[in-house]
Write an enzyme that holds these catalytic residues in place. Structure first.
Site, PDB file in Angstrom:
ATOM      1  N   ASP A  10       6.412 -25.083   7.059  1.00 16.55           N
ATOM      2  CA  ASP A  10       5.602 -25.657   8.226  1.00 16.55           C
ATOM      3  C   ASP A  10       6.582 -26.089   9.524  1.00 16.55           C
ATOM      4  OD1 ASP A  10       3.426 -26.605   9.759  1.00 16.55           O
ATOM      5  OD2 ASP A  10       3.472 -28.543   8.765  1.00 16.55           O
ATOM      6  N   ASN A  17       4.775 -27.160  12.474  1.00 15.83           N
ATOM      7  CA  ASN A  17       4.012 -27.787  13.446  1.00 15.83           C
ATOM      8  C   ASN A  17       3.479 -29.039  12.824  1.00 15.83           C
ATOM      9  OD1 ASN A  17       2.058 -26.590  12.231  1.00 15.83           O
ATOM     10  ND2 ASN A  17       0.796 -26.172  13.906  1.00 15.83           N
ATOM     11  N   ASP A  32       1.123 -29.533  10.541  1.00 17.75           N
ATOM     12  CA  ASP A  32      -0.279 -29.309  10.073  1.00 17.75           C
ATOM     13  C   ASP A  32      -0.337 -29.097   8.507  1.00 17.75           C
ATOM     14  OD1 ASP A  32       0.397 -26.720   9.978  1.00 17.75           O
ATOM     15  OD2 ASP A  32      -1.290 -25.922  10.987  1.00 17.75           O
ATOM     16  N   ASP A  86       3.873 -21.453   8.141  1.00 19.93           N
ATOM     17  CA  ASP A  86       3.628 -20.619   9.381  1.00 19.93           C
ATOM     18  C   ASP A  86       4.854 -19.505   9.733  1.00 19.93           C
ATOM     19  OD1 ASP A  86       5.488 -22.373  10.744  1.00 19.93           O
ATOM     20  OD2 ASP A  86       4.011 -23.702  11.035  1.00 19.93           O
ATOM     21  N   ASP A 144       0.477  -7.490   2.944  1.00 19.16           N
ATOM     22  CA  ASP A 144      -0.579  -7.563   1.779  1.00 19.16           C
ATOM     23  C   ASP A 144      -1.621  -6.582   2.511  1.00 19.16           C
ATOM     24  OD1 ASP A 144      -1.492  -8.153  -0.571  1.00 19.16           O
ATOM     25  OD2 ASP A 144      -0.406  -9.766  -0.539  1.00 19.16           O
ATOM     26  N   ASP A 190      -3.122  -4.689  -2.508  1.00 21.20           N
ATOM     27  CA  ASP A 190      -3.800  -5.642  -3.701  1.00 21.20           C
ATOM     28  C   ASP A 190      -4.712  -4.886  -4.583  1.00 21.20           C
ATOM     29  OD1 ASP A 190      -4.329  -8.602  -4.259  1.00 21.20           O
ATOM     30  OD2 ASP A 190      -6.524  -7.985  -3.611  1.00 21.20           O
ATOM     31  N   GLU A 217      -0.540  -3.284  -6.575  1.00 17.08           N
ATOM     32  CA  GLU A 217      -0.862  -4.037  -7.643  1.00 17.08           C
ATOM     33  C   GLU A 217      -1.968  -3.674  -8.681  1.00 17.08           C
ATOM     34  OE1 GLU A 217      -2.447  -8.629  -8.441  1.00 17.08           O
ATOM     35  OE2 GLU A 217      -3.657  -7.375  -7.136  1.00 17.08           O
ATOM     36  N   HIS A 274       2.623 -15.132  -6.794  1.00 17.96           N
ATOM     37  CA  HIS A 274       1.598 -16.352  -6.280  1.00 17.96           C
ATOM     38  C   HIS A 274       0.518 -16.531  -7.444  1.00 17.96           C
ATOM     39  CE1 HIS A 274      -0.108 -12.742  -5.079  1.00 17.96           C
ATOM     40  NE2 HIS A 274      -1.303 -13.458  -4.479  1.00 17.96           N
ATOM     41  N   ASP A 275       0.384 -15.737  -8.199  1.00 23.75           N
ATOM     42  CA  ASP A 275      -0.758 -15.672  -9.287  1.00 23.75           C
ATOM     43  C   ASP A 275      -0.295 -16.186 -10.460  1.00 23.75           C
ATOM     44  OD1 ASP A 275      -2.627 -14.646  -7.459  1.00 23.75           O
ATOM     45  OD2 ASP A 275      -2.439 -12.703  -8.003  1.00 23.75           O
TER      46      ASP A 275
HETATM   47  O1  ISL Z   1      -4.461 -13.752 -11.019  1.00 22.57           O
HETATM   48  C1  ISL Z   1      -4.910 -13.185 -11.842  1.00 22.57           C
HETATM   49  C2  ISL Z   1      -5.450 -14.076 -13.038  1.00 22.57           C
HETATM   50  O2  ISL Z   1      -5.100 -15.135 -12.869  1.00 22.57           O
HETATM   51  C3  ISL Z   1      -5.362 -11.975 -11.824  1.00 22.57           C
HETATM   52  O3  ISL Z   1      -6.363 -11.440 -12.438  1.00 22.57           O
HETATM   53  C4  ISL Z   1      -5.592 -11.764 -10.206  1.00 22.57           C
HETATM   54  O4  ISL Z   1      -6.665 -11.963  -9.841  1.00 22.57           O
HETATM   55  C5  ISL Z   1      -5.472 -10.075 -10.248  1.00 22.57           C
HETATM   56  O5  ISL Z   1      -4.121  -9.823 -10.455  1.00 22.57           O
HETATM   57  C6  ISL Z   1      -5.815  -9.804  -8.672  1.00 22.57           C
HETATM   58  O6  ISL Z   1      -4.927 -10.510  -7.736  1.00 22.57           O
HETATM   59  C7  ISL Z   1      -4.743 -10.296  -6.346  1.00 22.57           C
HETATM   60  O7  ISL Z   1      -6.156  -9.951  -5.769  1.00 22.57           O
HETATM   61  C8  ISL Z   1      -6.988 -11.137  -6.016  1.00 22.57           C
HETATM   62  C9  ISL Z   1      -6.332 -12.317  -5.325  1.00 22.57           C
HETATM   63  O8  ISL Z   1      -7.029 -13.687  -5.620  1.00 22.57           O
HETATM   64  C10 ISL Z   1      -4.884 -12.651  -5.895  1.00 22.57           C
HETATM   65  O9  ISL Z   1      -4.242 -13.516  -5.229  1.00 22.57           O
HETATM   66  C11 ISL Z   1      -4.147 -11.249  -5.703  1.00 22.57           C
HETATM   67  O10 ISL Z   1      -2.852 -11.273  -6.073  1.00 22.57           O
HETATM   68  C12 ISL Z   1      -8.093 -10.979  -5.096  1.00 22.57           C
HETATM   69  O11 ISL Z   1      -7.910 -10.461  -3.822  1.00 22.57           O
HETATM   70 CA    CA Z   2       1.904 -25.063  10.404  1.00 23.02          CA
END
Ligand code: ISL
Ligand code: CA
Length: 540
Positions: free
Chosen positions: A19, A21, A23, A27, A96, A196, A249, A318-319
């Protein structure tokens, strides 16, 4: 080899990176600020999780305008500046691309709610059946995939949250819109897309599905021929006309299906993120964790290494929970297991993807209270299980081990307040272990995980066998995973120890690199050690 095979990629989750700024939200200027560190790490490709306009039901994976930057992240000017700066440091940016669904606040969906609108067919609408939804499908975030819209009394399909309605790819206008969006960003100078959930775009039918514990109905939309056709059109009409690449993905795919999706002669994707290795510590679904078994992990990795000519490799995103907590030991062997995972990831065949924080061994934060949790998936699962009478203690345990916020806590830059992520209130709490695990301390320590990533990336970039050699499994054991990489007259044997024990593994060769920094190998792997041995072989 093309640049996207020759480079190491890094994923940024912009909300949690830096970050600038105050908030509390990361960013684009924050990313610009940190670019030199990525260059020094040896990164060639930067994947940005969504930075588009979004009401943030799913942190940007619900897009309300594909051609604008969310004000939380900055402006289009910031984006151009980021692309320019990155370019000057030899880093290419991929975006993405979330096109299975939009936000329900996207103007297309708003218009689509009117049955007479030309946008009606941009989404999948269907009348209910017997007073309920049109079919029995269940979605990724628990519960039915249908919600009734009061405006017309008709249901719309959403495989993810109710604020993420699925686009209708039977309507050719939808594909045309998407192709245009892709051109818009490629023309601005980006170098490709992370696509995605790209293998669920086309729904072959909307019939009831076979009843399953999760994703009832998925046989109607997973990797359908209609999706392959869409991908071929995207490639021939757009991607093939730019110097870019795509990584898809793809959920619930076998190596065979993966091979089809990125077979150059079919002209679809360049590589995919598959999940099999990430599911080896799960019983059927991620919410039922079981013990991590290195042998299963190794076998799954090997199946994909040998099944595809080229693929994307990753241990985190991130998942997913942090790899050091999952596959290593984030306490007693933090440094050792962090380096071992680095050595393994960077010696596999394929393009390696590192997720922000992985390079310093960031760990899972043990969420204590549901109020600390922000992720839509965890919140929906929590509500679903609470309604079924599952006690708080158990629900929190699930969220702590499997929830997506575990890897979304802010990047730990230094020992200052909020780990240097923000001067304000962070949108998601900072893992209190930042005094132990942070970037600045590791920059000062040549023995750190961070320095090991730098060395491993440099080694990979300078060695064609690591980049392009074939993969041959040696052993996927209970503790040791080992394989060879071979090219021309060079054979590299990669050995990693997934345990705190000293383990015998007889192999000879000169030490190319060891996570313990030793230069002689005596046939015994130290706790969580990773090592690469080099041999000359007769050329084939
Ligand atoms: O993270 C999962 C289970 O915990 C996966 O089933 C995930 O939802 C799946 O891989 C799809 O992920 C992607 O599309 C989703 C989004 O929430 C995820 O962050 C993204 O990586 C919907 O757009
Ligand atoms: Ca920020």
């Amino acid at each position: 080899m093309p640049w996207w095979k020759d480079s190491v990629a890094y994923q940024i989750y912009p909300r949690s990176f830096q970050d600038t700024n105050g908030d509390g939200i990361g960013d684009l200027p924050g990313i610009r600020l940190r670019l030199p560190l990525l260059r020094d790490l040896g990164i060639g490709i930067l994947w940005l999780s969504p930075v588009y306009a979004s009401p943030n039901d799913d942190n940007g994976y619900d897009i309300s305008d594909y051609r604008s930057i969310h004000p939380d992240f900055g402006t289009m000017e910031d984006m151009r500046a980021l692309i320019r700066d990155a370019q000057s440091m030899g880093i290419r940016i991929i975006m993405d691309l979330v096109i299975n669904h939009t936000s329900d606040e996207h103007p297309w969906f708003q218009a689509s709610r009117d049955p007479d609108s030309p946008y009606r067919d941009y989404y999948i609408w269907k009348p209910g059946k017997n007073g309920g939804p049109p079919n029995n499908w269940t979605g990724f975030f628990a519960g039915s995939t249908w919600d009734k819209d009061d405006r017309s009394g008709t249901y719309y399909l959403h495989l993810f949250s109710r604020k993420q309605p699925d686009l209708n790819y039977r309507n050719p206008k939808v594909l045309a819109e998407v192709l245009d969006i892709m051109r818009f960003w490629l023309d601005m100078g980006i170098s490709g897309f992370r696509c995605d959930v790209i293998n669920v775009l086309f729904k072959s039918s909307l019939e009831d599905g076979r009843k399953k514990l999760i994703l009832t109905g998925s046989e109607h939309y997973l990797s359908q021929e209609g999706t392959h056709e869409l991908l071929r059109r995207m490639r021939s009409e757009v991607w093939s006309r730019y110097d870019c690449f795509t990584v898809g993905e793809t959920v619930f795919v076998s190596p065979k299906q993966g091979r089809d999706l990125c077979d150059p002669s079919r002209g679809e994707l360049d590589m995919i993120f598959s999940f099999e290795h990430m599911e080896t510590d799960q019983f059927f679904v991620k919410w039922f964790k079981r013990r991590f078994r290195p042998a299963n992990f190794g076998r799954a990795l090997a199946a994909w290494q040998t099944g595809l000519a080229w693929n994307a490799n990753y241990f985190e995103n991130h998942d997913q929970p942090r790899s050091i907590t999952r596959f290593g030991n984030d306490q007693a062997y933090h440094k050792e297991s962090g380096k071992m995972l680095a050595l393994l990831l960077l010696s596999l065949r394929g393009t390696p993807f590192i997720y922000q924080g992985q390079e310093i061994g960031m760990t899972n934060y043990a969420f204590r209270d549901i109020r600390e949790v922000k992720d839509v998936e965890s919140l929906r699962i929590n509500a679903f299980l609470r309604a079924k009478g599952v006690p708080t203690r158990i629900r929190m345990r699930l969220i702590r081990t499997a929830g997506r916020d575990t890897a979304r806590t802010p990047m730990q830059w230094n020992r200052e307040k909020n780990a240097g992520f923000t001067t304000g209130n962070p949108w998601l709490l900072v893992n209190p272990d930042y005094t132990r695990v942070n970037y600045e301390d590791q920059l000062k320590d040549p023995e750190s995980i961070l320095f090991f990533y730098r060395s491993m990336i440099a080694l990979r970039r300078s060695n064609t066998t690591l980049k392009d050699g074939s993969f041959l499994l040696r052993q996927a054991g209970h503790r040791v995973f080992s394989f060879d990489r071979v090219k021309d007259s060079e054979k590299l044997t990669v050995l990693v120890n997934f345990s705190a024990a000293r383990v015998k593994a007889m192999h000879s060769g000169s030490v190319m690199i060891s996570t313990y920094g030793r230069d002689i190998y005596d046939g015994v792997l130290l706790p969580y050690e990773g090592i690469i041995l080099r041999n000359e072989v007769a050329s084939l």
